[in-house]
Design an enzyme around this catalytic site. Structure first.
Site, mmCIF file in Angstrom:
data_model
loop_
_atom_site.group_PDB
_atom_site.id
_atom_site.type_symbol
_atom_site.label_atom_id
_atom_site.label_comp_id
_atom_site.label_asym_id
_atom_site.label_seq_id
_atom_site.Cartn_x
_atom_site.Cartn_y
_atom_site.Cartn_z
ATOM 1 N N ASP A 89 0.912 -1.186 0.086
ATOM 2 C CA ASP A 89 0.044 -0.053 -0.003
ATOM 3 C C ASP A 89 0.826 1.189 -0.119
ATOM 4 O OD1 ASP A 89 -2.665 0.987 -0.237
ATOM 5 O OD2 ASP A 89 -2.888 0.800 1.921
ATOM 6 N N ASP A 90 1.620 1.434 0.747
ATOM 7 C CA ASP A 90 2.796 2.528 0.929
ATOM 8 C C ASP A 90 3.412 2.641 -0.376
ATOM 9 O OD1 ASP A 90 3.402 4.133 3.539
ATOM 10 O OD2 ASP A 90 2.558 2.131 4.198
#
Length: 677
Positions: free
Chosen positions: A405-406
């Site tokens: 996600d990051d």
């Protein structure tokens, strides 16, 4: 229109709007004046956010969870013999301030009393010297007894109590250290667990094997329903059920404990200890999160590591950095810190709000993010040994566990900034895209940290009652990856299309998407719709229209959107329903804008709500928890969400989509073969 009551929780459920677009123009602001209000809000919010950047280039808001973090920090210090008066006083001040009128503690703002949190907070205040017959303490202990006492608390709470003899180790689920040797093809090997659970379970196998007991400074009889019989027997679930099978397996493991040869157990403990030490980060923490660090320090201490050992000293110093000292003298412990996540979201917000792409503060943010790139393998390589590294973690230091996600959001942030070294940026993005593609699960979607982390067994263990312990693919993470791949010209790549197909199949019947890492259906929908339109789905697509209709239906009377954490337990009653918040209103607006609804009444009313609720200093107030650690079990208030997401939504309302949404070219060969299998 009247509110109703959820009988399961006693909470007031905000009324659902029958038709958000049906009100007359006399109650809904027209287009006139809305852009001007948005412009003013954007200017103030931009100034406020820019002022909060660290000189090194990063942003980080407080990460607020619940008082178990503070209570366990005091219990750790008591166990190690290092609890001091100043720290205890400051922690107790914070814990007392979070107590509800009925004597309990909740795990999120406005939530119901929670048994384990109340027990741990109560014990921490006893350590701080609060008398058990003090009114606030008596209310707490009475509530605990009414709800089953310590015997009904989660396993983690009872482990903490066992460390001081307040609970019997024999009455806890067994956790043998020999788990460390299970091969990856065997069910219940440590890589079947999500990375956060894996990092916690390995040190706890040592603690469980050692069964330490420190002298208790006081008794806790007042927290038992019957002090003479603190752990009344409970019937097993039926043998034919998974729960019943694992309960009986745990009993069998208990009986085998004495039969394990001492040399074998010592060897397993040694392997687990090496696993722990090898995964300590450069800042002394483990995984960048508090629970694994706490249990790793305890485990190593039990193996003879004294407090001055470099590993222990660094570990304890890292835990001190999780403390937020407030002006009133209280001390709050963060479960984690989110600088990479906050920085990429702040960069996106500022760029989408119209800040020049070469603005010095955006360039500085990119410099810092590039310096945080992880270029060595971590635990993810167990499943993807041939995949070259490249990506970002959530925290300052967490090289073992970059997350998908990051990484996706950092790429989206990097692409918004005109950096003086474009080749350096392109190199980092190329590695990140290759890594994210290689971390695609076999169903076409993406989890947060691992590939195909979907075993059905870990959640069945009697030990694992503290929240989600596996990391299956989720709609929000998959959406962010799809949006990033589309921005990189890979919208038509077969791997991206598989992700899109998975997202379309995961849409709920009402038109929303489940939110795994944010609350909840508003977050999921606010993530998926922009991703689908970025990948080329037209606004007229049936899935997009269903999502728009759902968002219009759940818009609040005041023009905002909100969703209570109870939607994780009571979907029908709470999906898309709750007090309006800045972050959730922004998520809904981001979806509606991506769906081409800029001129819709729902968007006008949402933008107006954000403009009218903004503070004079450009910030928004948001006490509600809109972040998710474990659905329902562990909730988060990211203090920067209230800043970055409203600014992003208002910026997109004024300036349009951040990337050209014209039909994207078919992906070329730049990322061909990037799956790394």
């Amino acid at each position: 229109m009247t509110a109703t009551t959820d009988g399961s929780t006693g909470a007031t459920i905000p009324p659902r709007r029958a038709d958000a677009a049906s009100e007359s123009d006399s109650t809904t602001p027209g287009a006139a004046g809305v852009p001007e209000a948005a412009e003013r809000a954007v200017r103030r919010a931009t100034d406020h956010l820019l002022a909060g950047q660290d000189p090194e280039g990063w942003w980080k808001g407080d990460l607020e969870t619940n008082v178990t973090m503070d209570a366990e920090d005091l219990l750790l210090r008591q166990f190690l013999g290092i609890r001091d008066e100043a720290t205890t006083h400051a922690a107790a001040l914070h814990i007392r301030g979070e107590q509800r009128a009925d004597g309990t503690w909740a795990t999120f703002y406005g939530g119901p009393g929670e048994l384990s949190a109340t027990i741990e907070a109560y014990v921490a205040l006893r350590l701080a010297g609060d008398a058990p017959d003090a009114p606030h303490m008596a209310r707490a202990s009475a509530w605990v007894r009414e709800h089953g006492g310590i015997a009904s608390a989660r396993v983690f709470t009872r482990i903490w109590l066992a460390l001081f003899g307040w609970w019997k180790w024999e009455d806890l689920p067994e956790l043998p250290p020999e788990l460390i040797w299970f091969p990856t093809w065997l069910p219940l090997n440590i890589y079947d667990f999500g990375c956060w659970a894996r990092q916690t379970i390995v040190p706890l196998t040592i603690v469980s094997a050692k069964r330490p007991v420190r002298p208790a400074p006081f008794a806790l009889d007042e927290l038992h329903t019957d002090p003479a019989h603190p752990n009344p027997p409970k019937p097993f679930a039926p043998l034919a059920s998974w729960d019943g099978a694992f309960q009986r397996l745990d009993r069998m493991v208990h009986k085998l404990r004495r039969a394990v040869p001492r040399r074998l157990r010592d060897a397993a403990i040694g392997t687990a200890a090496r696993w722990i030490v090898e995964r300590q980060e450069n800042d002394g923490c483990w995984g960048g999160i508090q629970p694994p660090a706490v249990y790793s320090v305890i485990a190593l201490h039990l193996l003879g590591y004294d407090l001055e050992h470099p590993v222990m000293r660094a570990g304890l110093e890292s835990l001190d950095r999780f403390a937020i000292w407030r002006e009133d003298g209280s001390r709050m412990i963060e479960a984690c810190q989110s600088p990479v996540w906050d920085t990429c979201l702040a960069t996106i917000a500022l760029a989408d709000a119209g800040l020049p792409a070469d603005h010095p503060q955006l360039v500085k943010a990119v410099d810092w993010m590039l310096g945080e790139e992880i270029r060595r393998p971590g635990d993810w390589a167990v499943k993807r040994p041939q995949l070259p590294p490249g990506g970002w973690a959530f925290e300052f230091h967490n090289d073992n566990y970059p997350d998908i996600d990051d990484t996706a959001e950092v790429v989206l942030a990097l692409r918004r900034v005109r950096h003086p070294q474009p080749a350096r940026v392109d190199g980092a993005i190329g590695r990140a895209v290759r890594w994210n593609l290689g971390m695609q699960s076999k169903n076409g979607a993406w989890g947060a940290f691992d590939v195909d982390n979907t075993s059905p067994f870990p959640n069945r263990l009697p030990f694992c009652d503290f929240g989600e312990v596996i990391d299956p693919p989720s709609a929000d993470v998959t959406a962010h990856v799809v949006e990033m791949l589309a921005a990189e010209g890979l919208a038509h790549d077969p791997r991206t299309r598989r992700g899109i197909d998975w997202l379309l199949a995961e849409q709920e019947a009402d038109g929303s998407w489940f939110g795994r890492w944010g609350v909840n259906y508003v977050y999921g929908t606010g993530s998926v719709v922009p991703a689908l339109t970025a990948a080329g789905l037209p606004a007229s697509h049936p899935a997009i229209r269903r999502a728009v209709a759902w968002l219009e239906r759940v818009q609040n009377d005041d023009g905002g959107w909100g969703e209570d954490l109870r939607s994780y337990q009571h979907v029908t009653e709470w999906s898309g329903r709750g007090a309006s918040t800045a972050s959730q209103t922004a998520w809904a607006l981001m979806a509606l804008l991506a769906a081409g609804e800029k001129d819709a009444k729902a968007v006008e009313r949402g933008v107006r709500w954000l403009a009218e609720t903004q503070r004079e200093d450009g910030s928004w107030d948001e006490p509600h928890f809109t972040g998710t650690g474990f659905p329902w079990d562990f909730s988060i208030n990211y203090h920067l969400y209230r800043q970055v997401f409203p600014l992003t939504a208002l910026g997109r309302y004024l300036h349009g989509d951040p990337f050209d949404r014209a039909p994207l070219a078919t992906a070329g060969g730049r990322y061909a073969g990037a799956e790394g299998r």
